[in-house]
Enzyme design. Structure first.
Site: not given
Length: 1322
Positions: A256-258, A262, A337, A901, A1069, A1247, A1249
């Site tokens: 079942l997929i909603l 996952s 999440a 950087r 930079s 500026l 880095e």
């Protein structure tokens, strides 16, 4: 009111019962295909970044009518995970539907752009949609709701603060504008970042309406079963509960997929394929919520976001004693999440998935939740017990059963339930360990009547400590019980050293640390019920959960005496800011499909070091749609270099090395073909992954000032080690290229996301063996680079070009996030050893540092980008007379590491600063005193004999101490630490002397081309690339000042090798510096040509002056800058390698949880020497973004490899860059006033880095807090420095009786089949 043109009216691929429904996207019908396997993102102009729902770049708003309440629900989702068939009857609003520059901007779009909340802009549409959805539900949200809404949206450029600032303008209660303390002698130099009153108001009545045709559908819902047939999958959506049960009985193996949160990632990354998918989205019975006197029943189809609202409502209705379980669930639902995932994921899906890291199952298990199951045969109830969670058949669902609802009983008086979790980040991160704990006491006593403890993350499934709990029944809730419980838990909840996920000692420590927290929490509750009841001081000072606060908005420094028409130095909005916010900014992969275009996918090595015996392409070539497979034999020119091949020949040197490439009609077909290619290997030895094992020098350099043994200086001597992990670039836009062959002369147009189009051009030329002048590279904008798009795009461009040449078709190559991270490499990990001689007053007399970096399998940029630069930058801000710096690059069997950087500065200088901290500890001095004692003070020379004036360095340091109230906060932190045993605060202030530029003059060249058209408009082209750093904006500011015309007259189209040839990479930079000089030169040439015209008509307009064309005066000019002089004699170790330095200082304060290793960032103050900023809004954004990225390097970003060299951390789920909740609660950035440098364009500084290293102030604040904890525990304060300072490192460094228990209790023996650890941490 207005209608949206970006919604799904309804959906059909092929319905068995003959319904004719059409998918509408922006008003255009889409033809059916294999849509039931696809997410919705390909059908909208949405950024594709991770494909797992983990970054939020593809966020859209889904609107549905609730069948029960009849209200329209709006919720944000990640388009990459939403199956298109799941959207029957739903409206989907994208950023284009919200507003556009062609019609009308929405206030969200306007405010995020004008608040300077966009840099590269790739994440901005997702940010806009998350905020827009929030406002549709809550027009005046709270700050907490704003943080929650944006928690699932990652940004790698902007540092989040300006994004939050734009969102705060909608909040009902805002803390208002709080900025930087005014610097001394500022005068009237401060101005607001934005003026809220100038924004258009939010009018909810003008929002998009729910489509009338969908309203009609919901009024008479279709009850028949919808079936959508695809090439490999059939999607079935029943209309009634009875139909669902029949289908489940007919297809018992069909999932079942909603929400697809996952199943979707598993199908994508693990290749899982289910021929039949059952979607119960239209089954109202699965969304029923019922309340009884003894509990709450929630439908399994309810989303986690709905569950959160349901529980919050119930908590507000019931007395506290009945809501213990509900409160515990709510605590985890806030951090589980992201908002987008919680909107999609269902309660039933979360439970049935039974992930070992599930945040809810441990709580539901201890809360005695019950699962209500249904099938055609009837209904039954089973407990959500340890047997169910372990998947035992006797306690599991039958194949034909479905989970209908979940019953959660009320708690009772004398019962306490708590939830705990620890993850790499506070928000949107899978937990390392989580737990649910419940205890019931005999009424009126502290005697345990029932106890239940369940853990997640410590095994293949959620684990119950049932035996331990049973043995503790009848015990008193006291210290004796605590000690016994901890020993029993460690014995029962065991983890072998090779356990999946690694971090075994850390996880075992959390097992008992969580229980101790529970013990303290319960003691506090018992004190309220039993009087008198003795509670230890540690419980009274117990640390609860942290509530993150929004950082205040900022102020900018602007010269009030500057003419209003001059844009230089003003906070001009990013040129593409509004286009970023509306989704109209075009990135490489947004270019529409061209005629006869083919897709390419790369085949990479699965072995770390092996001979290639054979490559069988036969099965792949048989797949429909596959056109060809490109191998090294197809390359007509040069296949890379001797040590770094474009396509592997004979052998592979690492997992992820490219072997060949599949060309097919679609991306899906190309990726299917990859799985069919069979490669036979013969393993080679030795296989080396780490610096510690390698130590084989690929390169060796040293810089020596004066070597004097410490004993001759009468100095004390200490030595130590520093480990700095690698870092993934994690630019939001992955590597991508489109190669279009022309019909004649072997010409190619290449559209590529790169920092160095000239390098792509040259590499393609040598690979195809055609002249450079036949190849044109185009760069409109780049969705982040950070050094990762200097060299690597040339590889992908060349491979795609070979495919285009061989097939004669345009080739599009777009890397998935997983492949990008696997193939491209990142920042070099470093291992440093130091010896330092010092006096008791903290003066360092001699310093010897030897560093090893992990270069990976090839040289790449290890020599220039990270190694030579690292050696030159090691001294940072300190004058130490007797120095020896040595360095080696080690070859290993990992993907070649590359430029990042900071070019070695963030790793190497951490070693130097660690020496300072170690000396301070030995001398019993605060680290800041030792830093001051050894800092450059007067005009001097560096270790490599380059002269400089440290005046601005000292000013930044003193200003930072002042504005941060450092000394007061140091005292406050010390007082706090005296009162709190289990939580500690740390404060650190770090100086910085960052060298800008490349160590070679030729790399500082730049050119520009400026056209003036007869209508007065001006087109500017230069050699820099727009990476999000606002270089195009700055170039137009320069042109505007030089030509004395408004910026509205000026335009930049793109960077093109046909317009400006032989460009230098936009890096180090200096992009704005050198290209600004070139633009300035071109404008000055043009103005000089116009001088005679202007003199004749001084009162004329610009449009009148440019009629000079009619007098045969050229209105086109090439500007050129020869470059800053820079050189380095490596034989002598002397030179002037850098044109100038950027100075700065940062002060950070943190608070750590000694029991879990978590930390929160209380405050950060940064002072940076920008001299005269071209655009202070952009520059402050660069500082903030670099700081947050550096903070990630030093605290959360950790690369994990398997013992076979396979990268585990290949996406946002496993690799954690900072999120919006990681921004310091108070975050102040100010630019040092009244600073000048005559060398650069308008006395500005680069500026891009420098702010990266200032993130280490958080790292050293954490180590300061750890040192305080260790001192209180009588443990040596000096310890091996390891970056990143993850929760694991912090927890284990704060050694206590619980860590001792872990080390005393032996680990289970390793079986012979698992002789190696689970992971190698770089």
């Amino acid at each position: 009111m207005k209608n949206s043109h970006s919604y799904l009216a309804a959906i059909l691929l092929r319905a068995e019962w003959g319904l004719s429904v059409i998918l509408h996207l922006k008003g255009s019908p889409s033809s059916p295909g294999t849509l039931n396997e696809q997410a919705i993102w390909p059908f909208f102009k949405k950024p594709y970044a991770c494909g797992r729902g983990g970054c939020g770049a593809c966020t859209v708003m889904v609107s549905k009518r609730d069948p029960t309440s009849q209200e329209i629900r709006h919720f944000s989702v990640t388009a990459c995970l939403v199956p298109i068939c799941s959207l029957y009857g739903a409206a989907v609003t994208t950023v284009e539907g919200v507003g556009s520059m062609k019609t009308r901007l929405h206030p969200v779009q306007e405010r995020i752009a004008k608040s300077h909340g966009t840099q590269c802009g790739f994440c901005t549409p997702g940010m806009v949609m998350s905020m827009y959805t929030l406002l549709r539900n809550h027009p005046q949200p709270s700050e907490e709701q704003l943080l929650e809404a944006l928690g699932g949206n990652l940004c790698r450029c902007a540092g989040y603060r300006p994004i939050l600032a734009s969102g705060k303008t909608f909040c009902l209660v805002s803390r208002g504008l709080r900025g930087h303390p005014q610097s001394k002698n500022d005068g009237d130099r401060r101005s607001k970042l934005f003026v809220k009153e100038e924004f258009q108001p939010l009018d909810p009545t003008q929002e998009l309406i729910f489509p009338p045709e969908l309203l009609r559908m919901t009024e008479n819902p279709e009850k028949r079963t919808l079936t959508f047939h695809g090439e490999r999958v059939t999607w079935i959506s029943p209309g009634t509960f009875k139909d669902l049960l029949e289908l489940k009985a007919k297809h018992p193996e069909a999932p079942l997929i909603l929400g697809n949160t996952s199943l979707g990632p598993a199908m994508r990354s693990k290749g899982c394929l289910y021929p039949i998918l059952l979607s119960p989205a239209r089954i109202s019975e699965l969304n029923v919520v019922s309340k009884t006197n003894d509990g709450l029943t929630i439908g399994a189809g309810c989303s986690l976001a709905q569950v959160k609202d349901i529980l919050a409502e119930r908590v507000s209705e019931l007395p506290e004693e009945k809501t213990q379980t509900y409160r515990a669930l709510l605590k985890h639902l806030k951090s589980l999440a992201s908002q987008q995932i919680r909107n999609m994921a269902s309660l039933g899906g979360h439970i049935i998935s039974r992930h070992s890291y599930s945040d809810l199952n441990p709580i539901l298990a201890v809360g005695n939740a019950t699962l209500n199951l249904t099938s055609e045969e009837g209904t039954r109830r089973i407990p959500l017990s340890e047997h169910f969670l372990a998947g035992l058949a006797s306690a599991d669902l039958k194949p034909e059963e479905i989970l209908e609802s979940v019953y959660i009983p009320h708690s009772q008086k004398w019962e306490f339930v708590s939830a705990f979790r620890q993850a790499q980040c506070q928000q949107n991160a899978l937990p390392d360990v989580n737990a649910g704990m419940r205890v019931l006491f005999k009424e009126g006593t502290d005697i345990i009547e029932d106890l239940s403890i369940t853990y997640g993350g410590v095994g293949a499934a959620t684990v119950s400590a049932h035996k331990s709990c049973q043995q503790l029944l009848g015990r008193q809730w006291d210290e004796l019980m605590l000690d016994e419980a901890c020993r029993r838990l460690l014995d029962e909840v065991s983890l072998p050293g090779w356990a999946p996920g690694g971090r075994v000692e850390f996880k075992r420590t959390l097992v008992v640390s969580f229980f101790f927290k529970f013990y303290l929490q319960v003691l506090q509750e018992l004190k309220k019920l039993i009087k008198p009841f003795p509670v230890p001081v540690s419980a009274l000072a117990f640390m609860g959960s942290w509530q993150h606060k929004l950082p205040p908005s900022s102020l900018l420094f602007v010269d009030s005496h500057q003419p209003l028409q001059d844009p230089v130095g003003r906070p001009v909005m990013h040129l593409s800011g509004l286009k970023h916010a509306t989704g109209e900014a075009e990135f490489c992969d947004d270019i529409p499909m061209v005629d006869k275009e083919l897709c390419m996918a790369l085949v990479t090595s699965t072995r770390a070091y092996a001979k290639i015996i054979s490559v069988d392409l036969s099965e792949a070539l048989e797949i429909p749609g596959v056109v060809d497979v490109i191998t090294a034999k197809d390359i007509p020119g040069i296949n890379g270099t001797k040590d770094d091949k474009l396509l592997a020949v004979d052998e592979v040197l690492c997992v992820g090395q490219i072997i060949c490439a599949v060309v097919a009609e679609t991306d899906v077909q190309a990726k299917r073909a990859i799985e069919k290619i069979k490669i036979t290997y013969e393993e080679l030895e030795p296989i080396i992954f780490t610096i510690e094992v390698s130590r084989v020098p690929g390169l060796s350099y040293k810089v020596v000032e004066s070597e004097v043994p410490c004993k001759l200086l009468n100095a004390r001597l200490i030595q130590g080690e520093v480990h700095v992990g690698g870092q993934e670039h994690f630019y939001m836009e992955t590597q991508r290229v489109l190669v279009i062959p022309k019909t004649e002369d072997k010409e190619l147009d290449i559209y590529v996301s790169t920092q160095d189009p000239a390098h792509v051009q040259k590499t393609v030329s040598s690979t195809l063996n055609i002249p450079i002048n036949r190849i044109t590279c185009h760069v409109k904008r780049v969705g982040g680079g950070f050094g990762g798009k200097i060299g690597r795009p040339a590889v992908f461009g060349a491979i795609a070009a070979v495919g285009a040449l061989k097939t004669g078709h345009p080739i599009r190559l777009v890397l998935d996030r997983e492949d990008d991270m696997l193939i491209t490499g990142g920042r070099h990990p470093l291992f440093g050893k130091y010896k330092v001689g010092f006096m008791n007053n903290g003066r360092i007399k001699a310093l010897d540092i030897e560093c090893f970096i992990n270069g990976g399998c090839t040289l790449d940029d290890s020599e220039l980008s990270s190694w030579k630069f690292l050696i030159l930058k090691l001294e940072n801000a300190y004058k130490i007379r007797n120095l020896r710096f040595r360095g080696r690059a080690c070859l290993t069997n990992l993907p070649s590491n590359t430029a990042f950087r900071g070019f070695g500065f963030p790793q190497g200088t951490l070693v130097t600063e660690s020496c300072i901290t170690a000396v301070a500890a030995k001398c019993g001095l605060p680290p800041e005193k030792v830093r001051e004692k050894n800092m450059y003070r007067t005009v001097d020379k560096t270790i490599y004999k380059q002269a400089f004036n440290p005046e601005s360095l000292i000013r930044c340091w003193n200003e930072c101490l002042d504005v941060s109230s450092f000394h007061n906060r140091r005292k406050q932190a010390e007082e706090f630490n005296k009162k709190n045993y289990w939580k500690k605060r740390g404060v650190a202030v770090i100086p910085m002397k960052f060298s800008v530029g490349f160590a070679a003059t030729s790399y500082h060249q730049a050119a520009a081309l400026v056209h003036i058209y007869t209508d007065g408009s001006v087109l500017v082209t230069h050699g820099g690339n727009e990476l999000g750093q606002g270089i195009h904006t700055k170039m137009l500011q320069v042109a505007s000042r030089e030509l004395k015309i408004p910026m509205s007259h000026l335009h930049i189209c793109e960077t093109s090798t046909a317009m400006v040839p032989n460009t230098i990479a936009t890096a180090a930079s200096v992009g704005a510096d050198i290209n600004g000089k070139a633009v300035q030169n071109a404008c000055q040439i043009l103005l000089k040509r116009l001088e005679p015209i202007i003199k004749k008509n001084p009162e004329g307009t610009w449009e009148e002056w440019v009629t000079a064309f009619e007098q045969r005066i050229s209105l086109s000019a090439t500007g050129y800058f020869r470059g800053y002089k820079a050189f380095m004699d490596w034989e002598k170790g002397e030179g002037d390698p850098f044109p100038y330095y950027v100075y700065g200082a940062a002060c950070s304060e943190v608070e750590i949880d000694c029991l879990t290793g978590a930390h929160k960032k209380i405050r950060t103050d940064i002072v940076m020497d920008a001299c005269c900023s071209l655009n202070p809004a952009i520059d402050i954004g660069q500082i903030e973004g670099a700081f947050i990225q550096g903070m990630g390097l030093y605290t959360t970003e950790e690369l994990k490899y398997s013992p076979e060299g396979v990268l585990y951390s290949r996406g946002p789920d496993e690799y954690k860059i900072p999120t919006i909740s990681d921004v310091p609660e108070e975050f102040n950035v100010s630019l040092l006033p009244s600073s000048q440098t005559p060398l650069t364009i308008y006395s500005s500084k680069g500026l891009g880095e420098s702010g990266m290293f200032l993130g280490s102030s958080v790292f050293f604040a954490i180590t300061d807090a750890v040192a305080a904890a260790r001192k209180e525990r009588d443990i040596a304060e000096d310890f091996t420095v390891k970056s990143p300072a993850t929760p694991e490192w912090v927890r284990m460094a704060c050694a206590d009786r619980f860590t001792e228990m872990v080390y005393i209790c032996p680990l289970p023996l390793e079986p012979p089949s698992h002789p190696t650890p689970w992971a190698i941490f770089k």
